[in-house]
Design a protein around this motif. Structure first.
Motif, PDB file in Angstrom:
ATOM      1  N   MET A 214       0.840  -1.192   0.000  1.00 39.98           N
ATOM      2  CA  MET A 214       0.000   0.000   0.000  1.00 39.98           C
ATOM      3  C   MET A 214       0.874   1.241   0.000  1.00 39.98           C
ATOM      4  O   MET A 214       1.859   1.309   0.738  1.00 39.98           O
ATOM      5  CB  MET A 214      -0.924  -0.005   1.218  1.00 39.98           C
ATOM      6  CG  MET A 214      -1.985  -1.081   1.127  1.00 39.98           C
ATOM      7  SD  MET A 214      -3.088  -1.089   2.540  1.00 39.98           S
ATOM      8  CE  MET A 214      -2.133  -2.070   3.679  1.00 39.98           C
ATOM      9  N   LYS A 215       0.499   2.214  -0.830  1.00 38.24           N
ATOM     10  CA  LYS A 215       1.220   3.482  -0.857  1.00 38.24           C
ATOM     11  C   LYS A 215       1.015   4.197   0.479  1.00 38.24           C
ATOM     12  O   LYS A 215       0.001   4.015   1.145  1.00 38.24           O
ATOM     13  CB  LYS A 215       0.686   4.373  -1.972  1.00 38.24           C
ATOM     14  CG  LYS A 215       1.040   3.910  -3.360  1.00 38.24           C
ATOM     15  CD  LYS A 215       0.521   4.907  -4.374  1.00 38.24           C
ATOM     16  CE  LYS A 215       0.864   4.514  -5.787  1.00 38.24           C
ATOM     17  NZ  LYS A 215       0.343   5.498  -6.757  1.00 38.24           N
TER      18      LYS A 215
ATOM     19  N   LYS B   1     -19.185  -7.796   6.129  1.00 38.29           N
ATOM     20  CA  LYS B   1     -17.888  -7.223   6.463  1.00 38.29           C
ATOM     21  C   LYS B   1     -17.587  -6.118   5.449  1.00 38.29           C
ATOM     22  O   LYS B   1     -17.726  -6.301   4.253  1.00 38.29           O
ATOM     23  CB  LYS B   1     -16.806  -8.297   6.407  1.00 38.29           C
ATOM     24  CG  LYS B   1     -15.464  -7.840   6.934  1.00 38.29           C
ATOM     25  CD  LYS B   1     -14.430  -8.942   6.850  1.00 38.29           C
ATOM     26  CE  LYS B   1     -14.608  -9.901   8.003  1.00 38.29           C
ATOM     27  NZ  LYS B   1     -13.499 -10.868   8.096  1.00 38.29           N
ATOM     28  N   TRP B   2     -17.187  -4.948   5.949  1.00 39.86           N
ATOM     29  CA  TRP B   2     -16.837  -3.794   5.120  1.00 39.86           C
ATOM     30  C   TRP B   2     -15.351  -3.535   5.265  1.00 39.86           C
ATOM     31  O   TRP B   2     -14.821  -3.541   6.376  1.00 39.86           O
ATOM     32  CB  TRP B   2     -17.612  -2.559   5.559  1.00 39.86           C
ATOM     33  CG  TRP B   2     -19.082  -2.684   5.342  1.00 39.86           C
ATOM     34  CD1 TRP B   2     -19.988  -3.269   6.173  1.00 39.86           C
ATOM     35  CD2 TRP B   2     -19.826  -2.229   4.215  1.00 39.86           C
ATOM     36  NE1 TRP B   2     -21.255  -3.200   5.633  1.00 39.86           N
ATOM     37  CE2 TRP B   2     -21.181  -2.564   4.421  1.00 39.86           C
ATOM     38  CE3 TRP B   2     -19.482  -1.564   3.038  1.00 39.86           C
ATOM     39  CZ2 TRP B   2     -22.177  -2.255   3.508  1.00 39.86           C
ATOM     40  CZ3 TRP B   2     -20.481  -1.253   2.133  1.00 39.86           C
ATOM     41  CH2 TRP B   2     -21.814  -1.596   2.366  1.00 39.86           C
ATOM     42  N   TYR B   3     -14.665  -3.274   4.141  1.00 40.16           N
ATOM     43  CA  TYR B   3     -13.235  -2.992   4.138  1.00 40.16           C
ATOM     44  C   TYR B   3     -12.966  -1.549   3.743  1.00 40.16           C
ATOM     45  O   TYR B   3     -13.697  -0.973   2.950  1.00 40.16           O
ATOM     46  CB  TYR B   3     -12.513  -3.882   3.116  1.00 40.16           C
ATOM     47  CG  TYR B   3     -12.551  -5.341   3.434  1.00 40.16           C
ATOM     48  CD1 TYR B   3     -11.733  -5.868   4.426  1.00 40.16           C
ATOM     49  CD2 TYR B   3     -13.384  -6.199   2.735  1.00 40.16           C
ATOM     50  CE1 TYR B   3     -11.756  -7.229   4.719  1.00 40.16           C
ATOM     51  CE2 TYR B   3     -13.411  -7.556   3.021  1.00 40.16           C
ATOM     52  CZ  TYR B   3     -12.596  -8.056   4.008  1.00 40.16           C
ATOM     53  OH  TYR B   3     -12.620  -9.389   4.302  1.00 40.16           O
ATOM     54  N   LYS B   4     -11.878  -0.991   4.272  1.00 40.76           N
ATOM     55  CA  LYS B   4     -11.397   0.307   3.814  1.00 40.76           C
ATOM     56  C   LYS B   4      -9.902   0.407   4.106  1.00 40.76           C
ATOM     57  O   LYS B   4      -9.384  -0.280   4.975  1.00 40.76           O
ATOM     58  CB  LYS B   4     -12.157   1.465   4.443  1.00 40.76           C
ATOM     59  CG  LYS B   4     -11.952   1.675   5.923  1.00 40.76           C
ATOM     60  CD  LYS B   4     -12.781   2.868   6.394  1.00 40.76           C
ATOM     61  CE  LYS B   4     -12.656   3.081   7.888  1.00 40.76           C
ATOM     62  NZ  LYS B   4     -13.459   4.203   8.351  1.00 40.76           N
ATOM     63  N   VAL B   5      -9.230   1.278   3.357  1.00 38.79           N
ATOM     64  CA  VAL B   5      -7.803   1.539   3.548  1.00 38.79           C
ATOM     65  C   VAL B   5      -7.671   3.004   3.940  1.00 38.79           C
ATOM     66  O   VAL B   5      -8.397   3.856   3.418  1.00 38.79           O
ATOM     67  CB  VAL B   5      -6.999   1.270   2.261  1.00 38.79           C
ATOM     68  CG1 VAL B   5      -5.536   1.659   2.441  1.00 38.79           C
ATOM     69  CG2 VAL B   5      -7.105  -0.189   1.854  1.00 38.79           C
ATOM     70  N   GLY B   6      -6.757   3.291   4.851  1.00 31.82           N
ATOM     71  CA  GLY B   6      -6.584   4.677   5.244  1.00 31.82           C
ATOM     72  C   GLY B   6      -5.379   4.909   6.113  1.00 31.82           C
ATOM     73  O   GLY B   6      -4.634   4.002   6.440  1.00 31.82           O
ATOM     74  N   CYS B   7      -5.235   6.177   6.485  1.00 31.26           N
ATOM     75  CA  CYS B   7      -4.135   6.635   7.324  1.00 31.26           C
ATOM     76  C   CYS B   7      -4.696   7.030   8.689  1.00 31.26           C
ATOM     77  O   CYS B   7      -5.598   7.869   8.771  1.00 31.26           O
ATOM     78  CB  CYS B   7      -3.462   7.833   6.656  1.00 31.26           C
ATOM     79  SG  CYS B   7      -2.207   8.610   7.676  1.00 31.26           S
TER      80      CYS B   7
ATOM     81  N   GLN C  70     -10.397  -7.771  -1.200  1.00 31.88           N
ATOM     82  CA  GLN C  70      -9.520  -6.876  -0.440  1.00 31.88           C
ATOM     83  C   GLN C  70      -8.496  -6.232  -1.366  1.00 31.88           C
ATOM     84  O   GLN C  70      -8.175  -5.051  -1.225  1.00 31.88           O
ATOM     85  CB  GLN C  70      -8.804  -7.652   0.652  1.00 31.88           C
ATOM     86  CG  GLN C  70      -9.710  -8.167   1.727  1.00 31.88           C
ATOM     87  CD  GLN C  70      -8.978  -9.054   2.701  1.00 31.88           C
ATOM     88  OE1 GLN C  70      -7.766  -8.965   2.849  1.00 31.88           O
ATOM     89  NE2 GLN C  70      -9.701  -9.930   3.365  1.00 31.88           N
ATOM     90  N   GLU C  71      -7.994  -6.996  -2.321  1.00 29.96           N
ATOM     91  CA  GLU C  71      -7.010  -6.490  -3.269  1.00 29.96           C
ATOM     92  C   GLU C  71      -7.565  -5.299  -4.060  1.00 29.96           C
ATOM     93  O   GLU C  71      -6.855  -4.339  -4.337  1.00 29.96           O
ATOM     94  CB  GLU C  71      -6.617  -7.605  -4.226  1.00 29.96           C
ATOM     95  CG  GLU C  71      -5.589  -7.213  -5.252  1.00 29.96           C
ATOM     96  CD  GLU C  71      -5.230  -8.376  -6.165  1.00 29.96           C
ATOM     97  OE1 GLU C  71      -4.520  -8.116  -7.148  1.00 29.96           O
ATOM     98  OE2 GLU C  71      -5.650  -9.512  -5.912  1.00 29.96           O
ATOM     99  N   GLN C  72      -8.848  -5.336  -4.385  1.00 28.34           N
ATOM    100  CA  GLN C  72      -9.461  -4.234  -5.119  1.00 28.34           C
ATOM    101  C   GLN C  72      -9.558  -2.976  -4.257  1.00 28.34           C
ATOM    102  O   GLN C  72      -9.402  -1.864  -4.757  1.00 28.34           O
ATOM    103  CB  GLN C  72     -10.849  -4.636  -5.618  1.00 28.34           C
ATOM    104  CG  GLN C  72     -10.802  -5.695  -6.700  1.00 28.34           C
ATOM    105  CD  GLN C  72     -12.176  -6.211  -7.047  1.00 28.34           C
ATOM    106  OE1 GLN C  72     -12.880  -6.734  -6.189  1.00 28.34           O
ATOM    107  NE2 GLN C  72     -12.556  -6.061  -8.303  1.00 28.34           N
ATOM    108  N   VAL C  73      -9.806  -3.139  -2.969  1.00 25.27           N
ATOM    109  CA  VAL C  73      -9.875  -1.991  -2.063  1.00 25.27           C
ATOM    110  C   VAL C  73      -8.485  -1.353  -1.948  1.00 25.27           C
ATOM    111  O   VAL C  73      -8.352  -0.127  -1.982  1.00 25.27           O
ATOM    112  CB  VAL C  73     -10.410  -2.393  -0.672  1.00 25.27           C
ATOM    113  CG1 VAL C  73     -10.476  -1.203   0.258  1.00 25.27           C
ATOM    114  CG2 VAL C  73     -11.786  -3.044  -0.799  1.00 25.27           C
ATOM    115  N   VAL C  74      -7.458  -2.182  -1.850  1.00 23.49           N
ATOM    116  CA  VAL C  74      -6.084  -1.673  -1.811  1.00 23.49           C
ATOM    117  C   VAL C  74      -5.765  -0.951  -3.122  1.00 23.49           C
ATOM    118  O   VAL C  74      -5.138   0.107  -3.121  1.00 23.49           O
ATOM    119  CB  VAL C  74      -5.084  -2.815  -1.534  1.00 23.49           C
ATOM    120  CG1 VAL C  74      -3.643  -2.333  -1.696  1.00 23.49           C
ATOM    121  CG2 VAL C  74      -5.305  -3.387  -0.139  1.00 23.49           C
TER     122      VAL C  74
END
Length: 84
Positions: free
Chosen positions: A16-17, A43-49, A65-69
């Protein structure tokens, strides 16, 4: 949904960047919540800081999950002329 309810886990195998705003480390997180259409618990996924509290839109478990990333990694990048 409150962020404190989101559970973080290590996304093994996903690069992940860093955060585009502060350079912080991105994390992939999930939460169980109701689907608005079916009213099932999903189940809900998200990527963040965590530092800036900037995140992708939550995605349901039917999305890989790969698509969310990929959504996080392929964001608009001004320094690259708008290319991911």
């Amino acid at each position: 949904m409150e962020w404190s309810a989101w559970k973080k886990f290590i996304a093994l195998g996903y690069e992940m960047k860093d955060c585009p705003f502060c350079g912080g480390k991105a994390t992939l997180s999930w939460e169980l919540d109701e689907d608005l259409w079916s009213h099932d618990t999903v189940k809900w996924y998200k990527v963040g800081c965590d530092s800036c509290e900037i995140y992708t839109t939550p995605w349901p478990e039917s999305v890989l999950q790969e698509q969310v990333v990929d959504v996080w990694n392929n964001r608009y990048d001004k320094e690259q002329g708008g290319k991911p």
